[in-house]
Design an enzyme around this catalytic site. Structure first.
Site, mmCIF file in Angstrom:
data_model
loop_
_atom_site.group_PDB
_atom_site.id
_atom_site.type_symbol
_atom_site.label_atom_id
_atom_site.label_comp_id
_atom_site.label_asym_id
_atom_site.label_seq_id
_atom_site.Cartn_x
_atom_site.Cartn_y
_atom_site.Cartn_z
ATOM 1 N N TYR A 1 87.456 8.498 75.622
ATOM 2 C CA TYR A 1 87.171 8.512 74.193
ATOM 3 C C TYR A 1 87.036 9.942 73.651
ATOM 4 O O TYR A 1 86.157 10.694 74.077
ATOM 5 C CB TYR A 1 85.896 7.729 73.887
ATOM 6 C CG TYR A 1 86.043 6.225 73.929
ATOM 7 C CD1 TYR A 1 87.294 5.608 74.001
ATOM 8 C CD2 TYR A 1 84.927 5.406 73.891
ATOM 9 C CE1 TYR A 1 87.419 4.224 74.035
ATOM 10 C CE2 TYR A 1 85.034 4.016 73.916
ATOM 11 C CZ TYR A 1 86.286 3.438 74.000
ATOM 12 O OH TYR A 1 86.415 2.066 74.029
ATOM 13 N N HIS B 1 89.367 0.012 82.564
ATOM 14 C CA HIS B 1 89.711 0.032 81.140
ATOM 15 C C HIS B 1 91.176 -0.332 80.899
ATOM 16 O O HIS B 1 92.050 -0.026 81.706
ATOM 17 C CB HIS B 1 89.449 1.433 80.599
ATOM 18 C CG HIS B 1 89.405 1.525 79.111
ATOM 19 N ND1 HIS B 1 89.704 2.686 78.431
ATOM 20 C CD2 HIS B 1 89.095 0.612 78.150
ATOM 21 C CE1 HIS B 1 89.562 2.502 77.134
ATOM 22 N NE2 HIS B 1 89.208 1.244 76.932
#
Length: 310
Positions: A54, A111
């Protein structure tokens, strides 16, 4: 704050979680991102979402700073890694630990399980799952899950491959919203399996970063209420301002279980807009697929696969 049990872990978590992507956005000042996390914890939200990728690490760095001064003890901390190989997954996990400035992360998730080959790479003997099992054995992580937003059949495949290896995930993260019920539905296909096996359900994209709201078929609070009404352990929502935090807390405070007629009415309103996935571009495009744009994050293919190549 409303609290729920995280699957079979017996951990008590807030029904709303802080989305980690938004707090690290370039448009959000660092002090604001830190303040959002701390204010959320002070208001009873203890589930914190994040990911190694992120905002090039800014989200984890800010969250690490926010957790100082006793806040870490009041939080259930989750992050995600993109690596599919053991080597790459280990590297990313160690980087997350450094950025977050913690010795232990409560939950780490594989992820963006977006491809049918992802589960096989992860569960290979040289795969990322071996790295997470080693990290768990040494106390660096406590629980293991996975995420994805593309197709519920890929989620089911991940669960099936894990079962072949004798492993049951602690959590699964997926889109759960007022439109998912109509198109390529995680709610209809994956959610019953998670409930059956008492796997913690992490709902995301309740508003899809505001894209669902552009359909003018549901309000932000209705979107959050719908996700809260499902058997979710946590509904993770993005907060890039104190106003967004207020909105999330308001949704929890005003939530009461929705009756069948209320649910049917909301789904009827969203049916037409949802029918082709137009307002769920994470399913129908690669815009949300960070690993597709950065395949180097995944690491090398297993050696046994490379050896088969001419």
């Amino acid at each position: 704050m409303l609290y729920r049990t995280l699957g079979r872990t017996n951990e008590t978590v807030s029904a709303i979680g802080v989305g980690g992507w938004h707090i690290g956005l370039p448009k959000v000042p660092e002090e604001t991102g830190i303040a959002i996390v701390r204010e959320a914890i002070d208001r009873g939200i203890n589930f914190l979402d994040n990911s190694w990728d992120y905002n090039e690490g800014a989200s984890e760095i800010r969250m690490g700073k926010a957790l100082k001064g006793g806040y870490r003890d009041r939080a259930f901390l989750m992050t995600k890694i993109d690596g599919r190989s053991k080597k790459e997954a280990t590297r990313q996990l160690e980087e997350s630990l450094r950025r977050l400035e913690v010795d232990t992360i409560d939950l780490v998730q594989h992820h963006e399980i977006l491809r049918f080959e992802d589960p096989h790479r992860i569960f290979d003997q040289e795969g990322a799952h071996a790295a997470l099992l080693e990290a768990k054995a040494t106390g660096k992580i406590r629980y293991i899950g996975f995420t994805g937003h593309k197709d519920p059949h890929i989620h089911l495949h991940m669960l099936a491959v894990a079962a072949e290896y004798g492993f049951t995930f602690d959590t699964v993260q997926m889109p759960l919203n007022v439109m998912d019920a109509h198109y390529r539905s995680f709610q209809h296909l994956v959610l019953p399996e998670l409930v059956k096996h008492n796997i913690g359900v992490l709902g995301m994209k309740s508003m899809a970063n505001g894209i669902l709201l552009k359909s003018a078929t549901a309000t932000p609070v209705e979107c959050l209420h719908y996700a809260l009404n499902l058997p979710t352990s946590v509904v993770i929502t993005g907060m890039d301002s104190m106003e967004m935090l207020d909105q999330a807390c308001e949704a929890v405070e005003s939530f009461v279980p929705m009756g069948p007629d209320e649910v049917a009415s909301l789904l009827e309103r969203t049916a037409k807009a949802a029918s082709r996935g137009e307002f769920e571009p994470f399913k129908t495009s690669s815009i949300f697929d960070a690993t597709a744009q950065n395949p180097q994050w995944l690491g090398e293919e297993p050696q046994r696969v490379q050896q088969l190549m001419p």
